[in-house]
Enzyme design. Structure first.
Site, short mmCIF file in Angstrom:
data_model
loop_
_atom_site.label_atom_id
_atom_site.label_comp_id
_atom_site.label_asym_id
_atom_site.label_seq_id
_atom_site.Cartn_x
_atom_site.Cartn_y
_atom_site.Cartn_z
N HIS A 160 35.25 -33.95 -0.51
CA HIS A 160 36.29 -33.38 -1.37
C HIS A 160 37.64 -33.28 -0.66
O HIS A 160 38.60 -32.78 -1.23
CB HIS A 160 35.89 -31.98 -1.85
N GLU A 212 38.89 -28.85 -6.35
CA GLU A 212 38.36 -27.62 -6.95
C GLU A 212 39.21 -26.40 -6.65
O GLU A 212 38.79 -25.27 -6.82
CB GLU A 212 36.91 -27.42 -6.48
N ASP A 323 20.75 -28.70 -4.84
CA ASP A 323 21.62 -29.38 -5.82
C ASP A 323 21.25 -30.86 -5.84
O ASP A 323 20.53 -31.32 -6.71
CB ASP A 323 23.09 -29.17 -5.47
N LYS A 348 23.50 -27.85 -13.22
CA LYS A 348 24.64 -28.61 -13.73
C LYS A 348 24.16 -29.32 -14.99
O LYS A 348 23.30 -30.19 -14.91
CB LYS A 348 25.10 -29.65 -12.70
N HIS A 376 30.06 -25.81 -12.09
CA HIS A 376 31.00 -26.80 -12.60
C HIS A 376 30.76 -28.14 -11.89
O HIS A 376 29.86 -28.25 -11.07
CB HIS A 376 32.43 -26.33 -12.34
N ARG A 377 31.60 -29.14 -12.17
CA ARG A 377 31.62 -30.38 -11.39
C ARG A 377 33.04 -30.54 -10.84
O ARG A 377 33.96 -29.87 -11.28
CB ARG A 377 31.30 -31.60 -12.27
N SER A 378 33.21 -31.48 -9.90
CA SER A 378 34.56 -31.63 -9.34
C SER A 378 35.53 -32.23 -10.36
O SER A 378 36.71 -31.92 -10.36
CB SER A 378 34.52 -32.46 -8.05
#
Length: 439
Positions: A160, A212, A323, A348, A376-378
């Site tokens: 990220h 994010e 995850d 997710k 959430h997602r990115s």
């Protein structure tokens, strides 16, 4: 009440990529959902259908998925005349229509858009808030609703962010706050202190934010990142009230059975790559030195042995979240429970592709004594569905980014509204976030 119209189009997510939006109409009105998308995706996830046409959107178009909603799902679902409040029946119909194990025919993004829009329409039909409809569907414990602890991703590394830091997310966890709104205020104050400390130490541009909303300074090690966050918590005056969580996303730097903490360097020294047990030792050192209450994806998604080895050492001391390991997939969750690999699920909705399957994944996890963190997602949007989902299934913990960037705040602001609406009919999960479903 039947569905009279379903229409899909493409819109853009927070990273400027196209994504699927679905509008579903009943007598009660038109209900919209927008599907999110991830950057670090697990190989065992349901298929997100992208066009692959490099001449448009660099291959990331979703025209096929949109067409699948408009040309295939819409006429079939309308003709089936299913009551929109019967979520299980709608989702079952969508799964049969697709007919593949990973939603490869229609695309998980097409199916999920319809599933979530139907849930919003179902809530309206029953004249209840979305979180109440979800609570009914999931057969959640009756009584007071539980408001989640917001795990706020304030410092980014890994895939990220630039810089050398291998671990992907460092989160602040205001579990010592008396309420959700106070937790959010504390989080926002710590975040502002973190930004100013980061700029002071690493230069003005280090205060820029990642996908994010977290800062992404040029940090080399996890220790350096944790020291910075501890300093921000101290500066804000909340030592003891704010804990820390990490999402390592270690599948991103797993190579040839080893972990490369210098994976962003194309010429990284292979002799310095480490084994699963060596990485576990690093985590244990960090757990001893910092108030870390949760570690997500400490090992690669198929390195089961390393997961079980580490979990046996830290069980009860910190939450271990799957995850990439579990990808909200019932078969993977079952294996993780049986092998004692973790004790919490990152939920997710777009990893599995329907609301019913997402709720089933949460309930399977709860039944094993696990916690559930709604995420959430990115690549996010202004859609706030997961805020209601977190309250509806009593997850007690949610991960929606830093208190920055509107697509992140949209979810947190929705929980603020829910908190206000429920008043004394809700409690804040606080330190009990791991077992919130049974509170």
């Amino acid at each position: 009440m039947a569905i009279s119209k379903i229409h899909s189009r493409y819109v853009y997510d927070s990273r400027g990529n196209p994504t699927v939006e679905v509008e579903l109409t009943t007598e009660k009105g038109t209900f919209r959902s927008i599907v999110p998308s991830g950057a670090s995706t697990g190989v065992h996830e349901a298929l997100e259908l992208r066009d692959g046409d490099k001449s448009k959107w660099l291959g990331k178009g979703v025209l096929k998925a949109v067409a699948n909603v408009n040309d295939t799902i819409a006429p079939a679902l309308i003709e089936a005349n299913i009551d929109v409040a019967d979520q299980a029946k709608i989702d079952e119909f969508l799964l049969k229509l697709d007919g593949t194990p990973n939603k490869a025919k229609l695309g998980a993004n097409a199916i999920l858009g319809v599933s979530l829009a139907a849930a919003k329409a179902g809530a309206a039909q029953k004249d209840v808030p979305l979180y109440k409809h979800i609570a009914d569907i999931s057969k959640a414990k009756e009584g007071k609703f539980v408001l989640p602890v917001p795990f706020q991703n304030v410092l980014n590394g890994g895939s990220h962010a630039g810089g050398d830091l291998a671990f992907q997310e460092f989160m602040i966890v205001p579990s010592g706050a008396p309420s959700f709104s106070e937790g959010l205020r504390i989080g926002s104050e710590v975040y502002h202190h973190l930004k100013s400390l980061t700029k002071k130490k690493y230069g003005q541009s280090a205060g820029n934010v990642g996908d994010e909303g977290g800062v992404a300074p040029d940090i080399k090690t996890a220790k350096e990142a944790l020291d910075l966050i501890v300093s921000a918590i101290e500066a804000a005056g909340y030592t003891g009230q704010v804990d820390i969580a990490m999402d390592v996303a270690s599948s991103e730097f797993y190579k040839d059975g080893l972990y490369d903490l210098d994976f962003k360097n194309p010429n990284s020294d292979k002799s310095k790559w480490i084994t699963g047990p060596q990485l576990a030792e690093l985590y244990e050192q960090l757990l001893n030195e910092y108030p870390i209450v949760s570690i997500e994806d400490p090992f690669a998604e198929d390195d089961w042995e390393a997961w079980s080895h580490f979990f046996s050492k830290v069980e009860g001391k910190t939450q271990i979240v799957g995850d990439d390991l579990t990808v909200t997939n019932p078969i993977r969750i079952k294996k993780a429970i049986e092998t004692k690999a973790a004790d919490a699920l990152l939920l997710k909705v777009n990893q599995i592709g329907t609301l019913t399957e997402s709720i089933q994944a949460a309930n399977d996890s709860y039944a094993a004594g696990w916690g559930v963190m709604v995420s959430h997602r990115s690549g996010e949007t202004e859609d706030t569905f997961i805020a209601d989902l977190s309250v509806g299934i009593r997850s007690g913990q949610t991960k929606t980014g830093a208190p920055a960037r509107s697509e992140r705040l949209a979810k947190l602001n929705q929980i603020l509204r829910i908190e206000e609406e429920l008043g004394d009919k809700a409690i804040y999960a606080g330190k009990d976030f791991h077992k919130a479903h049974s509170l």
